[in-house]
Design a protein around this motif. Sequence first.
Motif, PDB file in Angstrom:
ATOM      1  N   ILE A  15     -10.400  15.283   3.757  1.00  0.00           N
ATOM      2  CA  ILE A  15      -9.433  15.743   4.770  1.00  0.00           C
ATOM      3  C   ILE A  15      -8.960  17.152   4.429  1.00  0.00           C
ATOM      4  O   ILE A  15      -8.939  18.038   5.288  1.00  0.00           O
ATOM      5  CB  ILE A  15      -8.241  14.762   4.872  1.00  0.00           C
ATOM      6  N   LEU A  16      -8.591  17.375   3.181  1.00  0.00           N
ATOM      7  CA  LEU A  16      -8.103  18.688   2.768  1.00  0.00           C
ATOM      8  C   LEU A  16      -9.172  19.760   2.937  1.00  0.00           C
ATOM      9  O   LEU A  16      -8.886  20.867   3.424  1.00  0.00           O
ATOM     10  CB  LEU A  16      -7.605  18.643   1.325  1.00  0.00           C
ATOM     11  N   ALA A  17     -10.393  19.458   2.558  1.00  0.00           N
ATOM     12  CA  ALA A  17     -11.482  20.434   2.706  1.00  0.00           C
ATOM     13  C   ALA A  17     -11.718  20.759   4.177  1.00  0.00           C
ATOM     14  O   ALA A  17     -11.907  21.926   4.543  1.00  0.00           O
ATOM     15  CB  ALA A  17     -12.757  19.906   2.053  1.00  0.00           C
ATOM     16  N   ALA A  18     -11.693  19.753   5.032  1.00  0.00           N
ATOM     17  CA  ALA A  18     -11.916  19.975   6.464  1.00  0.00           C
ATOM     18  C   ALA A  18     -10.788  20.805   7.063  1.00  0.00           C
ATOM     19  O   ALA A  18     -11.037  21.736   7.842  1.00  0.00           O
ATOM     20  CB  ALA A  18     -12.059  18.637   7.187  1.00  0.00           C
ATOM     21  N   LEU A  19      -9.546  20.494   6.718  1.00  0.00           N
ATOM     22  CA  LEU A  19      -8.415  21.255   7.263  1.00  0.00           C
ATOM     23  C   LEU A  19      -8.363  22.671   6.705  1.00  0.00           C
ATOM     24  O   LEU A  19      -7.953  23.602   7.407  1.00  0.00           O
ATOM     25  CB  LEU A  19      -7.101  20.529   6.992  1.00  0.00           C
ATOM     26  N   ALA A  20      -8.791  22.853   5.466  1.00  0.00           N
ATOM     27  CA  ALA A  20      -8.827  24.205   4.897  1.00  0.00           C
ATOM     28  C   ALA A  20      -9.845  25.058   5.646  1.00  0.00           C
ATOM     29  O   ALA A  20      -9.648  26.259   5.829  1.00  0.00           O
ATOM     30  CB  ALA A  20      -9.154  24.155   3.411  1.00  0.00           C
ATOM     31  N   ALA A  21     -10.918  24.442   6.108  1.00  0.00           N
ATOM     32  CA  ALA A  21     -11.946  25.170   6.855  1.00  0.00           C
ATOM     33  C   ALA A  21     -11.523  25.415   8.298  1.00  0.00           C
ATOM     34  O   ALA A  21     -11.849  26.451   8.879  1.00  0.00           O
ATOM     35  CB  ALA A  21     -13.266  24.405   6.823  1.00  0.00           C
ATOM     36  N   ASP A  22     -10.783  24.473   8.884  1.00  0.00           N
ATOM     37  CA  ASP A  22     -10.351  24.602  10.287  1.00  0.00           C
ATOM     38  C   ASP A  22      -9.063  23.819  10.486  1.00  0.00           C
ATOM     39  O   ASP A  22      -9.086  22.632  10.807  1.00  0.00           O
ATOM     40  CB  ASP A  22     -11.444  24.090  11.234  1.00  0.00           C
ATOM     41  N   GLY A  23      -7.949  24.495  10.306  1.00  0.00           N
ATOM     42  CA  GLY A  23      -6.640  23.855  10.428  1.00  0.00           C
ATOM     43  C   GLY A  23      -6.250  23.509  11.850  1.00  0.00           C
ATOM     44  O   GLY A  23      -5.250  22.838  12.068  1.00  0.00           O
ATOM     45  N   ARG A  24      -7.026  23.959  12.827  1.00  0.00           N
ATOM     46  CA  ARG A  24      -6.724  23.667  14.238  1.00  0.00           C
ATOM     47  C   ARG A  24      -7.474  22.466  14.790  1.00  0.00           C
ATOM     48  O   ARG A  24      -7.288  22.098  15.940  1.00  0.00           O
ATOM     49  CB  ARG A  24      -7.051  24.882  15.097  1.00  0.00           C
ATOM     50  N   MET A  25      -8.340  21.853  13.995  1.00  0.00           N
ATOM     51  CA  MET A  25      -9.093  20.723  14.555  1.00  0.00           C
ATOM     52  C   MET A  25      -8.139  19.588  14.894  1.00  0.00           C
ATOM     53  O   MET A  25      -7.125  19.381  14.226  1.00  0.00           O
ATOM     54  CB  MET A  25     -10.226  20.291  13.627  1.00  0.00           C
ATOM     55  N   SER A  26      -8.473  18.887  15.957  1.00  0.00           N
ATOM     56  CA  SER A  26      -7.644  17.764  16.396  1.00  0.00           C
ATOM     57  C   SER A  26      -7.767  16.621  15.400  1.00  0.00           C
ATOM     58  O   SER A  26      -8.716  16.564  14.598  1.00  0.00           O
ATOM     59  CB  SER A  26      -8.082  17.291  17.778  1.00  0.00           C
ATOM     60  N   ASN A  27      -6.838  15.695  15.460  1.00  0.00           N
ATOM     61  CA  ASN A  27      -6.904  14.524  14.591  1.00  0.00           C
ATOM     62  C   ASN A  27      -8.178  13.732  14.866  1.00  0.00           C
ATOM     63  O   ASN A  27      -8.813  13.235  13.934  1.00  0.00           O
ATOM     64  CB  ASN A  27      -5.669  13.642  14.767  1.00  0.00           C
ATOM     65  N   ALA A  28      -8.593  13.644  16.130  1.00  0.00           N
ATOM     66  CA  ALA A  28      -9.823  12.921  16.465  1.00  0.00           C
ATOM     67  C   ALA A  28     -11.037  13.600  15.826  1.00  0.00           C
ATOM     68  O   ALA A  28     -11.913  12.925  15.262  1.00  0.00           O
ATOM     69  CB  ALA A  28      -9.993  12.831  17.977  1.00  0.00           C
ATOM     70  N   GLN A  29     -11.092  14.927  15.892  1.00  0.00           N
ATOM     71  CA  GLN A  29     -12.199  15.652  15.261  1.00  0.00           C
ATOM     72  C   GLN A  29     -12.173  15.477  13.750  1.00  0.00           C
ATOM     73  O   GLN A  29     -13.205  15.268  13.116  1.00  0.00           O
ATOM     74  CB  GLN A  29     -12.117  17.142  15.588  1.00  0.00           C
ATOM     75  N   LEU A  30     -10.981  15.569  13.167  1.00  0.00           N
ATOM     76  CA  LEU A  30     -10.829  15.412  11.726  1.00  0.00           C
ATOM     77  C   LEU A  30     -11.273  14.016  11.306  1.00  0.00           C
ATOM     78  O   LEU A  30     -12.030  13.862  10.335  1.00  0.00           O
ATOM     79  CB  LEU A  30      -9.381  15.674  11.311  1.00  0.00           C
ATOM     80  N   ALA A  31     -10.823  13.006  12.022  1.00  0.00           N
ATOM     81  CA  ALA A  31     -11.192  11.624  11.696  1.00  0.00           C
ATOM     82  C   ALA A  31     -12.702  11.440  11.735  1.00  0.00           C
ATOM     83  O   ALA A  31     -13.295  10.838  10.831  1.00  0.00           O
ATOM     84  CB  ALA A  31     -10.506  10.666  12.670  1.00  0.00           C
ATOM     85  N   GLN A  32     -13.342  11.995  12.753  1.00  0.00           N
ATOM     86  CA  GLN A  32     -14.798  11.887  12.857  1.00  0.00           C
ATOM     87  C   GLN A  32     -15.477  12.629  11.698  1.00  0.00           C
ATOM     88  O   GLN A  32     -16.424  12.130  11.100  1.00  0.00           O
ATOM     89  CB  GLN A  32     -15.273  12.437  14.192  1.00  0.00           C
ATOM     90  N   CYS A  41      -6.458   8.253   9.650  1.00  0.00           N
ATOM     91  CA  CYS A  41      -6.589   9.679   9.333  1.00  0.00           C
ATOM     92  C   CYS A  41      -5.252  10.379   9.535  1.00  0.00           C
ATOM     93  O   CYS A  41      -4.794  11.133   8.672  1.00  0.00           O
ATOM     94  CB  CYS A  41      -7.678  10.304  10.206  1.00  0.00           C
ATOM     95  N   TRP A  42      -4.604  10.119  10.669  1.00  0.00           N
ATOM     96  CA  TRP A  42      -3.303  10.722  10.969  1.00  0.00           C
ATOM     97  C   TRP A  42      -2.289  10.339   9.904  1.00  0.00           C
ATOM     98  O   TRP A  42      -1.501  11.170   9.444  1.00  0.00           O
ATOM     99  CB  TRP A  42      -2.842  10.272  12.362  1.00  0.00           C
ATOM    100  N   GLN A  43      -2.302   9.070   9.481  1.00  0.00           N
ATOM    101  CA  GLN A  43      -1.359   8.614   8.452  1.00  0.00           C
ATOM    102  C   GLN A  43      -1.602   9.342   7.125  1.00  0.00           C
ATOM    103  O   GLN A  43      -0.650   9.722   6.445  1.00  0.00           O
ATOM    104  CB  GLN A  43      -1.467   7.097   8.262  1.00  0.00           C
ATOM    105  N   ARG A  44      -2.854   9.542   6.772  1.00  0.00           N
ATOM    106  CA  ARG A  44      -3.166  10.255   5.537  1.00  0.00           C
ATOM    107  C   ARG A  44      -2.700  11.711   5.612  1.00  0.00           C
ATOM    108  O   ARG A  44      -2.134  12.242   4.659  1.00  0.00           O
ATOM    109  CB  ARG A  44      -4.665  10.209   5.244  1.00  0.00           C
ATOM    110  N   VAL A  45      -2.942  12.367   6.749  1.00  0.00           N
ATOM    111  CA  VAL A  45      -2.504  13.756   6.905  1.00  0.00           C
ATOM    112  C   VAL A  45      -0.987  13.834   6.784  1.00  0.00           C
ATOM    113  O   VAL A  45      -0.448  14.703   6.084  1.00  0.00           O
ATOM    114  CB  VAL A  45      -2.991  14.357   8.239  1.00  0.00           C
ATOM    115  N   ARG A  46      -0.280  12.942   7.442  1.00  0.00           N
ATOM    116  CA  ARG A  46       1.190  12.938   7.364  1.00  0.00           C
ATOM    117  C   ARG A  46       1.662  12.708   5.927  1.00  0.00           C
ATOM    118  O   ARG A  46       2.620  13.324   5.475  1.00  0.00           O
ATOM    119  CB  ARG A  46       1.794  11.863   8.294  1.00  0.00           C
ATOM    120  N   ARG A  47       0.983  11.805   5.201  1.00  0.00           N
ATOM    121  CA  ARG A  47       1.345  11.553   3.798  1.00  0.00           C
ATOM    122  C   ARG A  47       1.105  12.803   2.954  1.00  0.00           C
ATOM    123  O   ARG A  47       1.943  13.158   2.114  1.00  0.00           O
ATOM    124  CB  ARG A  47       0.535  10.369   3.254  1.00  0.00           C
ATOM    125  N   LEU A  48      -0.015  13.486   3.175  1.00  0.00           N
ATOM    126  CA  LEU A  48      -0.314  14.718   2.432  1.00  0.00           C
ATOM    127  C   LEU A  48       0.699  15.815   2.763  1.00  0.00           C
ATOM    128  O   LEU A  48       1.100  16.587   1.884  1.00  0.00           O
ATOM    129  CB  LEU A  48      -1.739  15.180   2.731  1.00  0.00           C
TER     130      LEU A  48
END
Length: 162
Positions: A15-32, A41-48
């Motif tokens: 999750i961190l690597a994906a968001l570091a590469a593209d912080g604008r991706m939607s939660n659905a894109q990130l989850a995929q 996925c959303w719960q993990r992002v909120r926890r982080l």
Amino acid sequence: MTAEPAALDRLDRRILAALAADGRMSNAQLAQTVGLSPSPCWQRVRRLEAAGVIAGYRAILDQERLGAAEVVLVEVILDRHDDAALERFGREMLEMPEVLEVHLTSGEYDYLVKVAVDGTRGYERFLREKLFRVPGIRHSRSSFVLRTLKDVQAYLPPAEGA
């Protein structure tokens, strides 16, 4: 005092690597991307985010298109090194919008300051009108950045045992 490193599992790291590469991706894109369903996925992002591992999100601006294409690295030595002098210098740097980064460093120079300017004339103006008016600067040395080979905002250390 530094914070203890967060305990991150394999999915957190993805999750961190994906968001570091593209912080604008939607939660659905990130989850995929990381192989989770959207809710976990959303719960993990909120926890982080709550743990401070994700400190924020920002847009990266194109300095050239904004008229400040040149970057200058300025090494600064102060006259004094007491708390008041360090705090005053820090406050002065916060007031200068063209100052992108300020690092208190070890070694010969006290600070490394990263500045965005419009060429040599813009830098001369910055020096005369701003930096050289800051009380307590004994010496500075400047280097224009000719080309940036790598520019990342964070480092994700490898997992223990990896």
